[in-house]
Design an enzyme around this catalytic site. Sequence first.
Site, mmCIF file in Angstrom:
data_model
loop_
_atom_site.group_PDB
_atom_site.id
_atom_site.type_symbol
_atom_site.label_atom_id
_atom_site.label_comp_id
_atom_site.label_asym_id
_atom_site.label_seq_id
_atom_site.Cartn_x
_atom_site.Cartn_y
_atom_site.Cartn_z
ATOM 1 N N SER A 95 16.274 1.008 -9.579
ATOM 2 C CA SER A 95 15.291 0.858 -8.521
ATOM 3 C C SER A 95 14.802 -0.584 -8.351
ATOM 4 C CB SER A 95 14.079 1.748 -8.824
ATOM 5 O OG SER A 95 13.456 1.371 -10.050
ATOM 6 N N SER A 152 17.262 1.017 -14.328
ATOM 7 C CA SER A 152 16.823 0.374 -13.093
ATOM 8 C C SER A 152 16.737 -1.143 -13.146
ATOM 9 C CB SER A 152 15.463 0.937 -12.661
ATOM 10 O OG SER A 152 15.588 2.279 -12.276
ATOM 11 N N LYS A 195 8.486 -7.045 -8.863
ATOM 12 C CA LYS A 195 8.849 -5.741 -8.309
ATOM 13 C C LYS A 195 7.607 -5.016 -7.811
ATOM 14 C CE LYS A 195 11.296 -1.461 -9.650
ATOM 15 N NZ LYS A 195 12.073 -0.816 -10.734
#
Length: 459
Positions: free
Chosen positions: A152, A176, A77
Amino acid sequence: MPDRSIAEAGAQMRAGRLTARALAEAHLDRIAAENPAIRAFVAVTPDRALACAAQADADFAAGIDRGPMQGIPFAIKDLVDMAGLPTTCGSRAAPATPAATDAAVVERLLAAGAVPLGKVATYEYALVGPSFDGPHPPPVNPWNPDHITGGSSSGSAAAVAAGLVRVAVGTDTGGSIRSPACYCGVVGLKPTHGLVSRHGIFPLSPDLDHAGPLAASVAEAALMLDAMAGFDARDPASRACAGPAAAELGQPIAGMHVGYARDWFATDPALNPAVLVAMDDAVSALSLLGARISLIALPDYAVMEAAGAIILHHRALTIHRHRLHAYGRQALQSLLAGLGLTGADLADARTAARHLRDETDAILSRFDAVVTANVLAPAPPFAAFAGNKAVWTAMRTLPFNLTGHPALALPIGFAGGLPMGMQLIGRAFSEARLCRIGHAFEAATDHAAQRPPRQTGGR
C-alpha cells in the site's frame, strides 16, 4: 540537484556549496513538473518544507550537526500523521480534520533536521488497490505508467522511483513496503517489529504493522532508518533500539553465510520465469562477492501465510467495522474476509505465529541472512483491475510480518522493462548486517543505478 544522494547532498551542505533551501526548492520544482503524471504526492507542504530547510541551514551555519538526514527532503505516506494536514488514508471515509501533532517517525526525522515535502498516496487504509473510487487517482509506475506501483506504500515507491524524492516513509503489514519497492525498482526496508514506533500511524493489524523507509539506495534506506528508529513508550510494541543500520556499510561480505530459500517460490505456478533466472543470478553475484551460499528450507509458506492472513483480517475488521459503509469496493472486499473469523481463530493463529517465529529464529541463527523472492512477477497492468475488483498478486512477504524479522527488498533486474526484486531476511535487529549485504550487492551490480525516464504532464 534532486538526484544527489543523501551522502552527496550532505557533504555539499556541510562544505557550504549547497543550501538546504536550494535542495528543497529543487525537489518542489520537480514535484510541480512531474507529479501530475506520476500522481505520487497527494499534498505538498512548501511552507513547512522551506521553514525546516531554513532551520537546517541555520544549524549548519551555527556548527550544529544533527546527523546525515539534516537538510534532506523526505515524503510521508498518507497513513502517517503530519501536523496541519488530514490523514486521509487514501479514503473518502477518513475525517477531514487536520492532525494536531506529528507521528513519532515524523518527529524523529524532524529532530534529525530532515525536510518534509508532504504526503504521498496509499491504498485505502493500507488494504488493497489500486482503486479508482478514492479521493485521488492511484499513482502510476514510473517505469511504465500503464502498470501499477504495488501497495500500500504506492506513493512512497512511485515518488522515490520517479526521482521526486530520495527517501520516503512507508508502512508494511503484509508486504506494503517491499511489494511496491519491488514493482518500482527501489529499496524498501521493513525493520524488526518494534524498532520503529507506530505512534501516530493509523493501524491495520497491530500484530503485523511496521513502519520503515523506501529509498533510492540501500545506504539511504539505512540512514533514514537510523533517524526513524528508537524506543517510544507510546507504542506498546516498541523495543530498545538496535545498533545503527548504517554501521557496516562498505564492509566486505566475504565469508558470510547466506541461505537461499529457492524452494519457497521456484515451483509456484504464479512465478514469472524471469524472476527465477534473476534470483539465481543475484545469488551467484553474492557468491562472487565471497558469500557462502546454502540452499535451505524455510517453514511451509502456505502455513505462514494462512496464519498471517487470519491475524490481519481479524484485527483489521475489528478496527474498521464501525465505518464499513463508507469504504471503496476493494477495501470493503478485503475487510469482509474477516467476517467469518472468531476469537478462537485469532488465538490459534497467534499460537502458530509463535511456533513459526521460533522455527524461523532457529534457521536464521545459522546464517548471516536468508535470501528469497519478494514478488513473483513484475507489476501487473491497471487493466488487470478493471471493474475496481481486488486482484491477488503472488508475494513472499507476509511471513516476516508474522515473525517480525527484518527484511530488505532490493532490485535485481528487469523483465519486459519492469523491475524485479529480492528480499534479504535476518535475525531480529540485524538491520546493519542486511544493509551491509544489500549494499555490497548493489555496488557489484547496476540494478539500483538504473532510473526510469522523466515523466511530465497529467494522465
